[in-house]
Motif scaffolding. Structure first.
Motif, PDB file in Angstrom:
ATOM      1  N   ALA A   1       0.828  -1.208   0.000  1.00 15.39           N
ATOM      2  CA  ALA A   1       0.000   0.000   0.000  1.00 15.39           C
ATOM      3  C   ALA A   1       0.860   1.254   0.000  1.00 15.39           C
ATOM      4  CB  ALA A   1      -0.933  -0.007   1.204  1.00 15.39           C
TER       5      ALA A   1
ATOM      6  N   LEU B   1       2.314   1.923  -3.499  1.00 12.37           N
ATOM      7  CA  LEU B   1       1.323   2.456  -4.432  1.00 12.37           C
ATOM      8  C   LEU B   1       1.011   3.921  -4.122  1.00 12.37           C
ATOM      9  CD1 LEU B   1      -1.098  -0.606  -4.640  1.00 12.37           C
ATOM     10  CD2 LEU B   1       0.492   0.179  -6.416  1.00 12.37           C
TER      11      LEU B   1
ATOM     12  N   ILE C   1      -5.174   1.811  -4.607  1.00 13.20           N
ATOM     13  CA  ILE C   1      -4.371   1.357  -3.468  1.00 13.20           C
ATOM     14  C   ILE C   1      -5.141   0.327  -2.644  1.00 13.20           C
ATOM     15  CG2 ILE C   1      -3.221   2.089  -1.352  1.00 13.20           C
ATOM     16  CD1 ILE C   1      -2.821   4.834  -2.698  1.00 13.20           C
TER      17      ILE C   1
END
Length: 546
Positions: A162, A165, A175
């Motif tokens: 996460a 991204l 995400i």
């Protein structure tokens, strides 16, 4: 009594956060001071220009979660009390203070308190007009077909995906989808020999000696099952078998993360790593993360294994650099390399030779030590482990055997001293064998250079003192050897005999030994007892008294 270091239980988490802020190597963390009961740590350079990534939960899992804040990973972490979810207000304040127009993704582990508190905070934030989404990590595969698997160390891998991204500027839904896809192919399992301690409480002795709990949580919860502790390899095999069965495909490639739950020594973690990387997972492993303490359970003596199935984007995400203290850069699984070399040794060879005078000297010394074996053992039983006589006797018998077999270079003193040193190093146990080998070897080297008996013996003693660390007055054989060699050099051999006797007797008045096993004894045990090594030297000199 608690087995943990702390000042006040109520300030433990605050104090620990302060320590992290002081020592953070990137100097990129700041605590948000919004309320004394709220503990939020964020990036100090955060500009709200990208999607914020928030995680958190109970404390006691350090370095998670604060250790993973930084560019490329988390934006903020919300810290609850030890093993307790942070409050709704704490989570809400974190969301509000770090979320900009791009929105915020909240990552939580699958525990009821975290789901409820973080979930309600997300709903309140949405009501305030913020764009917030949440994903729940449920990577524990220890219970087959469990409808509510726990979130454990694999959560860190989701943080990395996460965070990557977000750093690339992806939008919130991209995400969230990427994080959820990673969750779907992440699995973990843990094992421990002991549970964890809690501040101010007695140590938990739930796990029986010789047993391990498999599939335990990160809060000291009981494991799924108790299993016998056999070898590390067999324990790892049990865990790996379950992990391998959970792979989505037979040819799946993975990143494996090896996590110390807090109380396992580096030596053991290295062994565990070897067994994991040589297990049935080895053909699937592409990247290795750890071993390291990444998500702990305070001081639990255990470890967990996590994997994330890889594709192109996840591989890129894991390898991307971050500015987070606790993240461990992945490495590619490598083959062990070794360089074959011939064993280095000194090829000590000589031709045996005859010398009647030297044969007599060697025989007298050897037989004297053999005859003194019981006396020396008795003295050593009073101040040591009772084997000095046996040790000296073993060396003396070996030298006598070589003498009897006519295998010594009796006509070359330098070679003879070296040959005796080699024999003693082979047959005499303990430190005394090595010390005497050093003595004779160094004496032989000096004799070859200077051709003097006494000078050579003093040179051997000097090297024995150098490497052994003892000196006159430390209550060792040196207390007889040193004055004897000095008297021999400056006066006569007769004087040396008397000096050896006086030196040995002086050790009976030394009530503090500074070397050898006697150094561990109190003065009452030593008073009036001669050092057995010094007595051995005394007996050798005495044997030549006319």
């Amino acid at each position: 009594m608690s087995r943990l270091f702390f000042n006040e239980k109520v300030t433990l988490v605050h104090d620990a956060i302060d320590g992290i802020l002081y020592s953070n190597k990137y100097n990129n963390l700041v605590r948000l001071n919004v309320d004394p009961m709220i503990r939020i740590v964020t990036r100090n350079e955060w500009q709200k220009d990208k999607v914020a990534i928030i995680s958190g939960g109970g404390s006691g899992h350090e370095p998670a979660h604060v250790g993973f804040i930084g560019k490329g990973m988390l934006t903020a972490a919300v810290c609850g009390d030890v093993f307790a979810s942070p409050s709704v207000d704490a989570v809400l304040n974190a969301i509000v203070h770090v979320t900009g127009e791009q929105g915020c993704l909240v990552i939580v582990k699958n525990y009821t308190g975290d789901r409820l508190n973080f979930g309600l905070a997300c709903e309140k934030a949405k009501k305030m007009g913020l764009n917030v989404e949440m994903v729940i990590v449920d990577d524990d595969i220890s219970i087959p077909d469990n409808l509510k698997p726990r979130g454990i160390a694999g959560t860190i891998l989701v943080h990395k995906i996460a965070g990557y991204l977000a750093e690339q500027g992806a939008d919130l839904m991209t995400i969230k989808n990427g994080a959820q896809a990673a969750i779907d192919v992440t699995a973990s399992i843990g094992l421990a020999l002991t549970s964890c301690s809690l501040p101010g409480e007695e140590a938990n002795q739930r796990i029986a000696e010789g047993k391990a709990e498999l599939g335990l949580g990160i809060h000291g919860e009981p494991g799924v099952m108790s299993i016998d502790v056999t070898s590390c390899r067999e324990l790892v095999t049990t865990m790996v078998t379950k992990l391998k069965a959970s792979l989505s495909a037979a040819d799946a490639k993975i990143a494996v993360m090896i996590n110390n739950l807090g109380g396992v020594s580096p030596l053991e973690m290295s062994l565990i790593t070897k067994d994991i990387l040589e297990s049935e997972l080895k053909d699937h492993i592409q990247l290795v993360i750890g071993p390291a303490a990444l998500m702990t359970a305070i001081d639990m003596k255990g470890f967990s294994i996590s994997y994330l199935e890889l594709n192109g984007s996840r591989l890129e995400a894991l390898l991307a650099p971050v500015e987070a203290d606790a993240w461990v850069n992945p490495i590619a699984l490598r083959q062990l390399e070794e360089v074959k070399k011939d064993k280095v040794s000194i090829n000590f060879s000589f031709e045996a030779s005859e010398n009647a005078e030297m044969a007599t000297i060697v025989s007298v010394v050897s037989n004297t030590l053999i005859a003194a074996e019981k006396e020396l053992n008795y003295l050593d039983s009073l101040v040591g482990d009772g084997d000095t006589g046996s040790t000296f006797g073993a060396g003396a018998r070996q030298v006598m055997a070589q003498l009897t077999a006519k295998k010594l270079p009796l006509n070359d003193t330098g070679l003879l001293l070296n040959a005796i040193g080699e024999e003693l190093a082979t047959v005499m146990g303990g430190s005394s064998g090595v010390l005497l080998s050093i003595f004779f070897t160094a004496a032989g080297h000096d004799y070859n250079q200077n051709g003097d008996h006494v000078t050579a013996l003093k040179a051997g003693l000097a090297q024995m003192m150098k490497y052994g660390g003892a000196k006159p007055g430390d209550r060792t054989m040196i207390d007889a050897m040193y004055p004897a060699f000095e008297a021999w050099e400056t006066d006569s051999f007769i004087a040396a005999i008397e000096a050896a006797r006086l030196g040995a007797e002086s050790t009976a008045r030394m009530v503090e030994a500074k070397a050898g096993r006697s150094s561990y004894l109190n003065c009452d045990s030593l008073d009036g007892v001669k050092d057995p090594g010094s007595v051995a030297v005394e007996r050798v000199f005495e044997a030549f008294k006319v």
